[in-house]
Motif scaffolding. Structure first.
Motif, PDB file in Angstrom:
ATOM      1  N   HIS A 191      31.058  13.577 -10.044  1.00 56.02           N
ATOM      2  CA  HIS A 191      32.355  13.099 -10.977  1.00 56.02           C
ATOM      3  C   HIS A 191      32.762  14.506 -11.094  1.00 56.02           C
ATOM      4  O   HIS A 191      32.516  15.202 -11.456  1.00 56.02           O
ATOM      5  N   ILE A 223      35.401  10.894  -8.413  1.00 53.96           N
ATOM      6  CA  ILE A 223      33.961  10.421  -7.722  1.00 53.96           C
ATOM      7  C   ILE A 223      33.350   9.884  -6.429  1.00 53.96           C
ATOM      8  O   ILE A 223      34.496   9.693  -6.100  1.00 53.96           O
ATOM      9  N   LEU A 233      30.576   9.709  -4.149  1.00 54.04           N
ATOM     10  CA  LEU A 233      28.896   8.709  -4.405  1.00 54.04           C
ATOM     11  C   LEU A 233      28.142   8.744  -2.884  1.00 54.04           C
ATOM     12  O   LEU A 233      28.611   9.372  -1.931  1.00 54.04           O
ATOM     13  N   LYS A 234      26.830   8.793  -3.399  1.00 54.53           N
ATOM     14  CA  LYS A 234      25.471   9.148  -2.321  1.00 54.53           C
ATOM     15  C   LYS A 234      26.345   8.899  -0.462  1.00 54.53           C
ATOM     16  O   LYS A 234      26.771   7.257   0.010  1.00 54.53           O
ATOM     17  N   PHE A 279      35.914  20.498 -14.640  1.00 55.05           N
ATOM     18  CA  PHE A 279      34.268  20.374 -14.210  1.00 55.05           C
ATOM     19  C   PHE A 279      33.981  19.611 -13.672  1.00 55.05           C
ATOM     20  O   PHE A 279      34.215  18.456 -13.101  1.00 55.05           O
ATOM     21  N   SER A 334      20.522   9.388 -15.565  1.00 51.77           N
ATOM     22  CA  SER A 334      19.586   8.151 -16.545  1.00 51.77           C
ATOM     23  C   SER A 334      20.650   7.918 -17.218  1.00 51.77           C
ATOM     24  O   SER A 334      22.073   7.502 -16.451  1.00 51.77           O
ATOM     25  N   ASN A 335      21.315   7.882 -18.550  1.00 51.13           N
ATOM     26  CA  ASN A 335      22.560   7.091 -18.928  1.00 51.13           C
ATOM     27  C   ASN A 335      22.951   8.194 -19.356  1.00 51.13           C
ATOM     28  O   ASN A 335      24.421   7.326 -20.206  1.00 51.13           O
ATOM     29  N   ASP A 336      23.004   9.390 -19.143  1.00 53.03           N
ATOM     30  CA  ASP A 336      24.114  10.058 -19.358  1.00 53.03           C
ATOM     31  C   ASP A 336      24.892  10.737 -18.183  1.00 53.03           C
ATOM     32  O   ASP A 336      24.417  10.641 -17.433  1.00 53.03           O
ATOM     33  N   MET A 337      25.928  11.696 -19.204  1.00 51.68           N
ATOM     34  CA  MET A 337      26.441  12.728 -17.258  1.00 51.68           C
ATOM     35  C   MET A 337      25.731  14.148 -18.052  1.00 51.68           C
ATOM     36  O   MET A 337      26.936  13.877 -18.932  1.00 51.68           O
ATOM     37  N   PHE A 379      27.136  17.628 -17.883  1.00 53.21           N
ATOM     38  CA  PHE A 379      28.379  18.396 -16.662  1.00 53.21           C
ATOM     39  C   PHE A 379      27.744  20.205 -16.759  1.00 53.21           C
ATOM     40  O   PHE A 379      27.197  20.721 -17.680  1.00 53.21           O
ATOM     41  N   GLY A 380      29.143  20.480 -15.457  1.00 53.22           N
ATOM     42  CA  GLY A 380      28.320  22.080 -16.369  1.00 53.22           C
ATOM     43  C   GLY A 380      29.449  23.453 -16.969  1.00 53.22           C
ATOM     44  O   GLY A 380      29.706  22.277 -16.891  1.00 53.22           O
ATOM     45  N   TYR A 440      30.280   6.948 -24.887  1.00 56.00           N
ATOM     46  CA  TYR A 440      29.516   8.186 -25.292  1.00 56.00           C
ATOM     47  C   TYR A 440      30.152   8.805 -25.665  1.00 56.00           C
ATOM     48  O   TYR A 440      31.393   8.974 -26.565  1.00 56.00           O
ATOM     49  N   TYR A 461      30.004  13.252 -26.735  1.00 56.78           N
ATOM     50  CA  TYR A 461      29.409  14.613 -26.397  1.00 56.78           C
ATOM     51  C   TYR A 461      30.527  15.223 -27.959  1.00 56.78           C
ATOM     52  O   TYR A 461      31.363  15.527 -28.658  1.00 56.78           O
ATOM     53  N   PRO A 511      31.814  19.768 -21.735  1.00 60.73           N
ATOM     54  CA  PRO A 511      30.901  18.892 -22.547  1.00 60.73           C
ATOM     55  C   PRO A 511      29.393  18.252 -22.706  1.00 60.73           C
ATOM     56  O   PRO A 511      28.583  17.971 -21.202  1.00 60.73           O
ATOM     57  N   PHE A 546      26.060  16.249 -24.221  1.00 62.90           N
ATOM     58  CA  PHE A 546      25.906  14.215 -24.175  1.00 62.90           C
ATOM     59  C   PHE A 546      25.532  13.997 -25.454  1.00 62.90           C
ATOM     60  O   PHE A 546      24.514  15.597 -25.984  1.00 62.90           O
ATOM     61  N   TYR A 578      24.452   7.194 -26.159  1.00 59.01           N
ATOM     62  CA  TYR A 578      25.545   6.210 -25.515  1.00 59.01           C
ATOM     63  C   TYR A 578      25.126   4.933 -26.288  1.00 59.01           C
ATOM     64  O   TYR A 578      23.982   4.608 -26.519  1.00 59.01           O
ATOM     65  N   GLU A 622      20.605   5.504 -25.429  1.00 63.42           N
ATOM     66  CA  GLU A 622      19.852   6.456 -25.521  1.00 63.42           C
ATOM     67  C   GLU A 622      20.674   7.797 -26.266  1.00 63.42           C
ATOM     68  O   GLU A 622      21.813   8.170 -27.314  1.00 63.42           O
TER      69      GLU A 622
END
Lengths: 108, 114
Positions: A32, A47, A49-50, A87, A93-96, A98-99, B33, B35, B43, B45, B48, B56
């Motif tokens: 993203h 976004i 995707l693969k 970014f 998993s369930n979170d994002m 970020f760089g 979420y 952050y 940001p 995490f 969530y 989580e």
């Protein structure tokens, strides 16, 4: 583990092009891209995707290579409004995650 | 179409005080979420929710932090006994579960602990 972005900062003249890279040590299923202007919240750009797809938003496009675990954001013919911090985010998993961001400054 | 809203936008507090922030997500979004973002960083995490369930929580999150989403709509983030290191922008994002799930961010709450 957060993705790694490069470069950390770039300064352009209006009309010039730039490339921002994002790489991960973990397998990526999607990437993203967000842009954040000073003092504001991140705004979603696109976004990917693969499947190695490419996408575009205005004159901003991106590619995603899941084998190399990296994505690149291409800004062509940059405009003053493109200034901000970009970014990449990778869902883990369930979170994002970020760089740390790439600060882009476009000068007239 | 209303986006994600957060309240307050700014908060100044003294060390040791408790603070609570509110986030109202986009209405049809079932995921929410929290952050934290400090200057020059992306940001980070915190936690969530899917509907009202907190699924989580970051291992980096101190026990002084707690979040709720009682009816699966708005959420609150409370920080107890604030410390100067808690000074940051607290961002809320919401999304709708799906293949091209995208998180949309609120304007954030900027916290300054004196």
């Amino acid at each position: 583990q957060q993705p790694v972005q490069s470069p950390q900062a770039v300064i352009l003249r209006e009309g010039e092009d730039a490339v921002i890279n994002c790489s991960s040590s973990k397998a990526l299923y999607s990437v993203h891209w967000y842009r954040q202007k000073h003092g504001e919240a991140p705004v979603f750009l696109m976004i990917l995707l693969k499947g190695g797809e490419q996408k575009g938003h205005e004159k901003i496009s991106a590619s995603f290579n899941e084998k190399k675990q990296q994505s690149s954001l291409y800004l062509t013919a940059s405009q003053l409004s493109y200034s901000g911090t970009y970014f990449c985010g990778t869902p883990i998993s369930n979170d994002m995650r970020f760089g740390a961001g790439t600060r882009l400054t476009v000068k007239p | 179409d209303t986006g994600v809203s957060q309240d307050p936008r700014h908060k100044i507090t003294k060390r040791g005080q408790n603070v609570t922030f509110r986030c109202d997500p986009i209405s049809e979004h079932n995921r929410l979420y929290w952050y934290r973002q400090t200057l020059g960083q992306g940001p980070e995490f915190l936690t969530y929710f899917q509907n009202e369930a907190q699924l989580e929580k970051s291992r980096l999150l101190s026990d002084r932090f707690s979040a709720e989403r009682p009816k699966g709509s708005f959420s609150t983030l409370e920080i107890q006994r604030t410390e100067q290191g808690d000074s940051a922008m607290y961002l809320c994002a919401s999304s709708k579960q799906g293949r091209q799930e995208t998180q949309y961010f609120g304007p954030g709450t900027r916290l300054l602990v004196l």
